[in-house]
Design an enzyme around this catalytic site. Structure first.
Site, PDB file in Angstrom:
ATOM      1  N   ASP A  19       0.852  -1.139  -0.028  1.00 53.25           N
ATOM      2  CA  ASP A  19      -0.100  -0.215  -0.049  1.00 53.25           C
ATOM      3  C   ASP A  19       1.055   1.221   0.125  1.00 53.25           C
ATOM      4  OD1 ASP A  19      -1.997   1.813  -0.036  1.00 53.25           O
ATOM      5  OD2 ASP A  19      -3.089   1.053   1.579  1.00 53.25           O
TER       6      ASP A  19
HETATM    7  C1  BGC Z   1      -4.806   3.440  -0.105  1.00 50.87           C
HETATM    8  C2  BGC Z   1      -5.027   2.428  -1.125  1.00 50.87           C
HETATM    9  C3  BGC Z   1      -4.686   3.318  -2.525  1.00 50.87           C
HETATM   10  C4  BGC Z   1      -3.133   3.805  -2.536  1.00 50.87           C
HETATM   11  C5  BGC Z   1      -2.871   4.759  -3.651  1.00 50.87           C
HETATM   12  C6  BGC Z   1      -3.412   4.374  -0.028  1.00 50.87           C
HETATM   13  O1  BGC Z   1      -3.747   5.462   0.723  1.00 50.87           O
HETATM   14  O2  BGC Z   1      -4.817   2.816   0.938  1.00 50.87           O
HETATM   15  O3  BGC Z   1      -6.103   1.932  -1.081  1.00 50.87           O
HETATM   16  O4  BGC Z   1      -4.854   2.304  -3.527  1.00 50.87           O
HETATM   17  O5  BGC Z   1      -3.248   4.869  -1.429  1.00 50.87           O
HETATM   18  O6  BGC Z   1      -3.805   5.796  -3.955  1.00 50.87           O
END
Ligand code: BGC
Length: 774
Positions: free
Chosen positions: A243
Site C-alpha cells: 500500500d
Molecule cells: C490507499 C490505497 C490506494 C493507495 C493509492 C492508499 O492510501 O490505502 O487503497 O490504492 O493509497 O492511492
C-alpha cells in the site's frame, strides 16, 4: 501465529525471465522493485523494460495527470463513477460486478493504465470504519464472491487488478502502524477467506499489502503472510505491491516477499547495500524483480493495443451501466405500501433534503473519482412524475450548520404534499479514508427535521445516502418507507427515481447488519483500540455471526431487503455432489414470485453445525443466488456447497477440518428469515486424530480407533482398569464419569496407582499401530 519466522519457509520459485534477470545489474534489479514515482513503476530502458502506470481505484478510474500532487489526492481525469463496493456488493449480483470491472478496465486501457488498484475486500468489522464504503461485507463469503467477480471483470480486458488491503485492515484509526491483534482461527475463518477465494480462483495480477501490523508484524514485512500463506498455501503467482507508503524496512519487505514498493522511499540504495553486505540474498531480489517482469507480460497486450480515448458514446454506455447496477444495489428496508409512488398520479410530491439536488454518491480518499456526469434525484423525479407535481426544499445544510429557515421551508413543503421523499444521509466529511466515525447516527439537524416532517405528513419516504450502516431505530417508526441507497455512483440519482416510482423494483440485500445501537456491535468494546493495538476480541463473531449466536435483536438483519413483490420457497433438498469431492452437496429449492410485479430474490444458504467440538457461530452464509422472476414464475435454484462450507479451522491441527456429524442447511431470504431446512450427515474428512498421552479420555472414546484400543486394554485389565473404565461405564456416577472424560489420559497416572506411565505409553503405541494399519 505469534512467532513468525524471520524468513519465509517456502522455497523460491524458478525465474520466469532468467535471461533478462541475468543481464540486469544489482542496481537495476533493485530499481525494479522500488517504484519510480507516485504512480509509475521503474523501467530499465537499456534492457527494454518499460515503466508502467498504476492507478486507483475500486469503483472508477482516478488517473492523475496534470493534476498530480504530492500525496496523490488531487484531481483526476473524468471517469465513470460506478457504485462503490458498499452498494455494488448489496446487489448480490456477481455478473453485474464483473461487467463493472470490465468497464473500469476499458477506461483504464484508454488511459494506458497497467493496473487498477482494486478491489478492496476487507471485512466490515465495525460499522464505524471510515472506509467501509470501499468494502463489500461483514461476511467473508460475500466479500470473496464480490472480489472474485471484480478481478475477473478487470482482468478479462487484459488490465491488471490489485486485491487490497492484505490483510486485517479493518479500521482507519492509526492505520499506518496499528497492530491488529487477532487469533489464528479468526484470521483463517473471517479475515483471510475472501482473499483466499479471489487468489485461488482468479490469480489477481497483484495483491496490495496493508499498512497495519498483524500481531505485531507489519504486513509489508510479514514472511508468513506474503509468502508462506499467499504463495506457499494459496499458490499466488502475481506480484505483491505495498500500500502507498506501507513499507518501513525495504530490506525486510523484500525478504518477506514484497515485490514492489510504491511510491519509492529510497529503498533502491538500501536494497543494493543489503545484498552487497549479505543481509539480503540476491536470489530473493531476483525473484521479486522477475515478478515485475511477469506483471509487464500480463498487462503488456492491453497497453500495446493503444486503445484510443473513449468517445462520448462509450461514456454514455458506461453511465447506463452505472445506472443499471445502481438499480440492483439499493435496499428497501421499510414499506407500508406507499412505494412505489404513482408516476402518473395527481398527488403532490414534496422532495426534501439537500442530497436530492447535491447527491452524495461516493466516499472520500484515494477511491474518489471525478465523474463524467452526475444524475441528481430531484431532476430525475421531476422527469418521471412531471415538473408541476414536485416541490423541493433542501431542509438542511450539508456542512451541518443549523438553519431553521431551511427546515421551516421544508416542513411547509411537506404539509402541502400528498407524499414526501426525504433525502437524508451522512455528509461527505462524516466518513472517509483516513479516519473512522465515532457515531452511527444521522446528524442531529436532519433527525430534528425528520421529526417535523413526519409530524405533518404520514407518508414520508426516507432515502438514505451513507457509506456504512446508520442507526434507524430512533426514527424509523414514523416513516412510510425507507430506501437505503448507500452511495450509488454517478447515476444513483436517476436510479433512485426509477425505484421510487416502480419503473424498477428494488433488489438489493444487506451485506452488513443494521444494529439497533452502536453499543450492540460486536467490536464495540475493542474498536478502534489504543496504544498501537486493536484487539479483535469478538473473534469469529463478526456481524450476524455475533447477533444471531447471542440472539441480539437488530434493526435489520444481514441479507435482508424488501421489494415490490413477494416470493415463496418450496422445500429445499440436498444431494451429494461427490464429483466435487467429499462433503460436497448441491442444495436445490424452488422459488416462486407470488406477487403481481416482476422482481428479484436473493436465495441465501447458511450452514449450522449441530454439534461441534469447538465453539462455532450459530450459522454461516455459504452460498447464494439471485434470481429474477416475472409474476407467477418459478425457478429451480441450485446452490453448490463444497467441503469448506462445513469446515472450521482447527487450532489443534492447524488446518481446515470437517467433523463427522449432522449439519443443518438453512435456505432463506435473510439470516433471520429461514424458509426451509435440510439436515445432512457428514462422515468427516477422515482427518487423523493424533491421539496421544495429552488427549483426554473423552477424545480417546470418541475416536473410533482410540475407543477400540482403549476398550481392548480395559478388557485385558479387568478390575485394574478402574478409573479409566468409569468414563465409559453407563452405571458410573455421571459427574464423576464426566470429570474423568475430561482428563488427559497421561494424567491418570498422577491420580491412581492402578495405571502406570508404561501402560499409557503402550496404549499410545497400540493406537499408533492400529491407526497406521487402517
Ligand atoms: C490507499 C490505497 C490506494 C493507495 C493509492 C492508499 O492510501 O490505502 O487503497 O490504492 O493509497 O492511492
Amino acid at each position: 501465529m505469534t512467532s513468525l519466522p524471520a524468513r519465509p519457509t517456502t522455497p523460491l520459485p524458478p525465474l520466469a525471465h532468467p535471461d533478462v534477470i541475468g543481464r540486469l545489474t544489482l542496481e537495476q534489479k533493485a530499481s525494479l522493485v522500488s517504484g519510480a514515482d507516485f504512480w509509475h513503476t521503474q523501467g530499465v530502458p537499456d534492457a527494454g523494460i518499460p515503466s508502467v502506470m498504476v492507478t486507483d481505484g475500486p469503483h472508477g478510474l482516478r488517473k492523475q495527470g496534470e493534476q498530480s500532487d504530492a500525496v496523490g489526492l488531487g484531481g483526476s481525469n473524468p471517469a465513470t463513477c460506478f457504485p462503490p463496493a458498499v452498494a455494488l456488493a448489496s446487489s448480490w449480483d456477481p455478473d453485474a460486478v464483473r461487467r463493472v470491472g470490465a468497464a473500469i478496465a476499458d477506461e483504464a486501457r484508454a488511459e494506458q493504465i497497467a493496473v487498477v488498484l482494486g478491489p478492496g475486500i476487507n471485512i466490515k468489522r465495525s460499522p464505524l470504519c471510515g472506509r467501509n464504503f470501499e468494502y463489500a461485507s461483514e461476511d467473508p463469503f460475500v466479500a470473496g464472491v464480490f472480489g472474485a467477480a471484480m478481478v475477473e471483470g478487470i482482468q478479462s480486458r487484459g488490465v491488471g487488478s490489485s486485491l487490497k488491503h492484505f490483510a486485517a485492515n479493518n479500521q482507519e484509526t492509526d492505520r499506518l502502524r496499528v497492530s491488529a491483534d487477532v487469533d489464528e482461527r479468526t484470521l483463517r475463518e473471517i479475515y483471510l477467506p475472501a482473499f483466499e477465494h479471489v487468489v485461488t480462483t482468479q490469480q489477481p495480477t497483484t495483491v496490495m499489502c496493508s499498512y497495519n501490523k498483524i500481531n505485531g508484524t507489519y504486513s509489508s514485512q510479514n514472511p508468513w503472510l506474503l509468502t508462506d500463506l499467499l504463495r506457499g498455501e494459496w499458490g499466488f503467482e502475481g506480484l505483491v505491491v505495498s500500500d502507498w507508503g506501507a513499507v518501513s524496512d525495504p530490506v525486510a519487505a523484500v525478504a518477506a516477499g514484497l515485490d514492489l514498493e510504491m511510491p519509492p522511499s529510497g529503498g533502491q540504495a538500501v536494497i543494493v547495500d543489503a545484498v552487497r553486505d549479505g543481509r539480503l540474498d540476491e536470489a530473493v531480489l531476483d525473484v521479486a524483480a522477475d515478478r515485475l517482469l511477469t506483471l509487464l507480460d500480463r498487462t503488456g497486450d492491453a497497453l500495446a493495443a493503444q486503445d484510443p480515448a473513449l468517445d462520448d458514446e462509450a461514456y454514455a454506455r458506461h453511465h447506463d451501466l452505472a445506472r443499471e447496477v445502481a438499480l440492483g444495489s439499493a435496499v428497501l428496508l421499510e414499506n407500508d405500501g406507499t412505494l412505489p409512488l404513482d408516476p402518473s398520479g395527481a398527488g403532490r410530491i414534496g422532495v426534501v433534503g439537500a442530497f436530492a439536488s447535491e447527491p452524495r454518491y461516493q466516499g472520500a480518499g484515494s477511491s474518489q473519482v471525478v465523474p463524467t456526469r452526475l444524475d441528481d434525484a430531484l431532476t430525475a423525479i421531476r422527469a418521471v412524475a412531471g415538473e408541476d407535481r414536485v416541490d423541493f426544499a433542501p431542509g438542511f445544510r450539508l456542512d451541518g450548520t443549523v438553519d431553521e429557515a431551511l427546515a421551516d421551508e421544508a416542513v411547509a413543503v411537506a404539509r402541502d404534499a400528498d407524499a414526501v421523499v426525504a433525502f437524508l444521509g451522512l455528509p461527505g466529511v462524516a466518513e472517509s479514508e483516513g479516519y473512522d466515525r465515532t457515531t452511527m447516527s444521522l446528524p442531529d439537524d436532519q433527525l430534528a427535521l425528520l421529526e417535523k416532517l413526519v409530524g405533518v405528513n404520514d407518508k414520508v419516504v426516507v432515502v438514505l445516502s451513507n457509506g456504512s450502516a446508520v442507526t434507524v431505530t430512533e426514527w424509523r417508526d414514523g416513516t412510510a418507507a425507507i430506501l437505503e441507497g448507500w452511495l450509488l455512483g454517478q447515476a444513483g440519482g436517476s436510479a433512485t427515481a426509477d425505484l421510487l416510482f416502480g419503473v424498477a423494483s428494488p433488489s438489493g440485500r444487506l451485506t452488513e447488519t443494521i444494529p439497533h445501537h452502536l453499543e450492540d456491535t460486536p467490536s464495540y468494546l475493542n474498536f478502534p483500540g489504543g496504544d498501537g493495538h486493536v484487539l479483535y476480541g469478538e473473534g469469529l463473531h463478526v456481524g450476524y455471526r455475533y447477533y444471531d449466536t447471542l440472539h441480539v435483536p437488530v434493526a435489520y438483519p444481514f441479507g435482508y431487503g424488501l421489494t415490490y413483490t413477494t416470493f415463496e420457497y418450496g422445500e429445499p433438498s440436498a444431494t451429494p455432489a461427490a464429483d466435487r469431492g467429499p462433503n460436497s452437496w448441491d442444495v436445490h429449492v424452488t422459488v416462486t414470485n407470488t406477487g403481481d410485479r416482476a422482481g428479484s430474490e436473493v436465495v441465501q444458504v447458511y450452514v449450522h453445525d449441530v454439534a461441534a467440538r469447538v465453539p462455532r457461530p450459530a450459522h454461516e452464509l455459504r452460498g447464494f443466488r439471485k434470481v429474477s422472476l416475472e409474476p407467477g414464475a418459478s425457478a429451480d435454484v441450485l446452490v453448490p456447497l463444497d467441503a469448506r462450507a462445513f469446515a472450521f479451522w482447527s487450532l489443534r491441527d492447524h488446518r481446515w477440518e470437517v467433523e463427522a456429524g449432522e449439519f443443518v442447511i438453512e435456505v432463506g431470504a435473510s439470516s433471520h428469515d429461514v424458509r426451509g431446512r435440510v439436515t445432512v450427515t457428514s462422515d468427516g474428512d477422515g482427518a487423523a486424530r493424533h491421539l496421544d498421552a495429552t488427549s483426554t479420555i473423552g477424545e480417546w472414546l470418541t475416536d473410533p480407533v482410540g475407543a477400540q484400543v482403549l476398550g481392548a486394554a480395559l478388557a485385558a485389565a479387568g478390575e485394574a482398569g478402574g478409573m479409566l473404565a468409569v468414563a465409559s461405564d453407563p452405571g458410573a456416577d455421571a459427574g464423576w464419569a464426566e470429570m474423568v472424560r475430561q482428563m488427559p489420559i497421561g494424567k491418570v497416572v498422577s491420580f491412581t496407582d492402578a495405571v502406570t506411565r508404561d501402560q499409557v505409553d503402550q496404549l499410545v503405541a497400540a493406537y499408533e499401530a492400529a491407526s497406521a494399519a487402517r
